[in-house]
Design a protein around this motif. Structure first.
Motif, PDB file in Angstrom:
ATOM      1  N   ASP A 153       0.811  -1.218   0.000  1.00  0.00           N
ATOM      2  CA  ASP A 153       0.000   0.000   0.000  1.00  0.00           C
ATOM      3  C   ASP A 153       0.845   1.270   0.000  1.00  0.00           C
ATOM      4  O   ASP A 153       0.342   2.354   0.317  1.00  0.00           O
ATOM      5  N   LEU A 155       2.337   4.639  -0.719  1.00  0.00           N
ATOM      6  CA  LEU A 155       1.760   5.750  -1.474  1.00  0.00           C
ATOM      7  C   LEU A 155       2.766   6.446  -2.384  1.00  0.00           C
ATOM      8  O   LEU A 155       2.389   7.258  -3.215  1.00  0.00           O
ATOM      9  N   CYS A 158       5.281  12.518  -3.400  1.00  0.00           N
ATOM     10  CA  CYS A 158       4.473  13.591  -3.973  1.00  0.00           C
ATOM     11  C   CYS A 158       5.168  14.074  -5.242  1.00  0.00           C
ATOM     12  O   CYS A 158       6.373  14.376  -5.240  1.00  0.00           O
ATOM     13  N   ARG A 165       4.549  10.520   0.678  1.00  0.00           N
ATOM     14  CA  ARG A 165       3.115  10.723   0.919  1.00  0.00           C
ATOM     15  C   ARG A 165       2.681  10.169   2.270  1.00  0.00           C
ATOM     16  O   ARG A 165       1.805  10.732   2.917  1.00  0.00           O
ATOM     17  N   ALA A 166       3.288   9.067   2.722  1.00  0.00           N
ATOM     18  CA  ALA A 166       2.934   8.483   4.017  1.00  0.00           C
ATOM     19  C   ALA A 166       3.262   9.442   5.158  1.00  0.00           C
ATOM     20  O   ALA A 166       2.590   9.434   6.188  1.00  0.00           O
ATOM     21  N   ASP A 167       4.283  10.286   4.992  1.00  0.00           N
ATOM     22  CA  ASP A 167       4.685  11.233   6.035  1.00  0.00           C
ATOM     23  C   ASP A 167       3.974  12.576   5.907  1.00  0.00           C
ATOM     24  O   ASP A 167       3.949  13.351   6.864  1.00  0.00           O
ATOM     25  N   GLY A 169       0.701  13.349   5.263  1.00  0.00           N
ATOM     26  CA  GLY A 169      -0.645  13.451   5.802  1.00  0.00           C
ATOM     27  C   GLY A 169      -1.694  13.527   4.719  1.00  0.00           C
ATOM     28  O   GLY A 169      -1.417  13.856   3.563  1.00  0.00           O
ATOM     29  N   PRO A 170      -2.964  13.268   5.098  1.00  0.00           N
ATOM     30  CA  PRO A 170      -4.041  13.210   4.108  1.00  0.00           C
ATOM     31  C   PRO A 170      -4.433  14.568   3.529  1.00  0.00           C
ATOM     32  O   PRO A 170      -4.993  14.638   2.452  1.00  0.00           O
ATOM     33  N   ASP A 171      -4.141  15.674   4.251  1.00  0.00           N
ATOM     34  CA  ASP A 171      -4.550  16.988   3.755  1.00  0.00           C
ATOM     35  C   ASP A 171      -3.467  17.676   2.930  1.00  0.00           C
ATOM     36  O   ASP A 171      -3.621  18.831   2.546  1.00  0.00           O
ATOM     37  N   HIS A 172      -2.388  16.964   2.638  1.00  0.00           N
ATOM     38  CA  HIS A 172      -1.286  17.542   1.858  1.00  0.00           C
ATOM     39  C   HIS A 172      -1.754  17.811   0.432  1.00  0.00           C
ATOM     40  O   HIS A 172      -2.438  17.005  -0.187  1.00  0.00           O
ATOM     41  N   GLY A 173      -1.392  18.959  -0.094  1.00  0.00           N
ATOM     42  CA  GLY A 173      -1.739  19.285  -1.470  1.00  0.00           C
ATOM     43  C   GLY A 173      -0.971  20.506  -1.926  1.00  0.00           C
ATOM     44  O   GLY A 173      -0.347  21.212  -1.127  1.00  0.00           O
TER      45      GLY A 173
END
Length: 192
Positions: A153, A155, A158, A165-167, A169-173
């Motif tokens: 799994d 990720l 970026c 991506r695992a470090d 966080g889900p709100d990263h963009g």
């Protein structure tokens, strides 16, 4: 007389070389051997260079059965080793293990098999010895993933900033603005 080139003589001091002398040429005679051998170094390393390999000098566990058959010596069993590499998604170092099945016929000199096949198709017995290093290397390479992962799994990274991506966080963009709106953005006051 054989029309093929004489195979290379196995180095009797190599841990990858096994004597078949006590088997003779009597079909049905067999012997079980268990041996730990060091993995070879580059350029003969086992694996996919810069992707995933059996580290040089690390142990390769061999559990084999050598059986005399009509046309040669049939070698069967397993080879197991540790692996090191790099995750193809996040580039983190990874470790794993591999265990492969070995099943190979080594043709007797002057046998029908030796006469009717090329040396690169079926390995040969030379001076009542077999060298299984290439057989193990081929089996391990075929068992390795072409794109190893640290986790199924994973990720990855970026694409914008290169962070894991695992470090992140889900709100990263990252804000992406259509370049056609650049002139309008420069005219409007910023809402800081």
């Amino acid at each position: 007389m054989s029309t093929h080139n004489t195979p290379t003589r196995p180095d009797a001091a190599s841990p990858w070389v096994f004597s078949t002398r006590e088997l003779g040429r009597r079909p049905g005679n067999m012997r079980t051997v268990a041996r730990t051998v060091p993995a070879p170094d580059a350029p003969e390393a086992i694996g996919l260079e810069n992707v995933i390999v059996v580290p040089a000098g690390s142990p390769v566990e061999l559990d084999l059965q050598l059986e005399s058959v009509t046309e040669g010596v049939y070698v069967s069993g397993t080879a197991a080793a540790g692996l090191t590499g790099e995750c193809s998604r996040c580039l983190d170092a990874l470790t794993d293990t591999v265990e492969v099945e070995i099943a190979e016929l080594f043709a007797y000199p002057d046998s029908v098999t030796e006469e009717t096949t090329d040396e690169d198709e079926i390995p040969r017995l030379v001076d009542e010895r077999i060298d299984i290093e290439q057989v193990v290397r081929d089996a391990v390479v075929l068992a390795l993933p072409l794109a190893p992962l640290c986790d199924p799994d994973c990720l990855g990274l970026c694409a914008e900033c290169g962070g894991r991506r695992a470090d992140l966080g889900p709100d990263h963009g990252h804000e992406t603005l259509d370049p056609r709106w650049t002139a309008l953005r420069e005219r409007l006051p910023s809402a800081d």
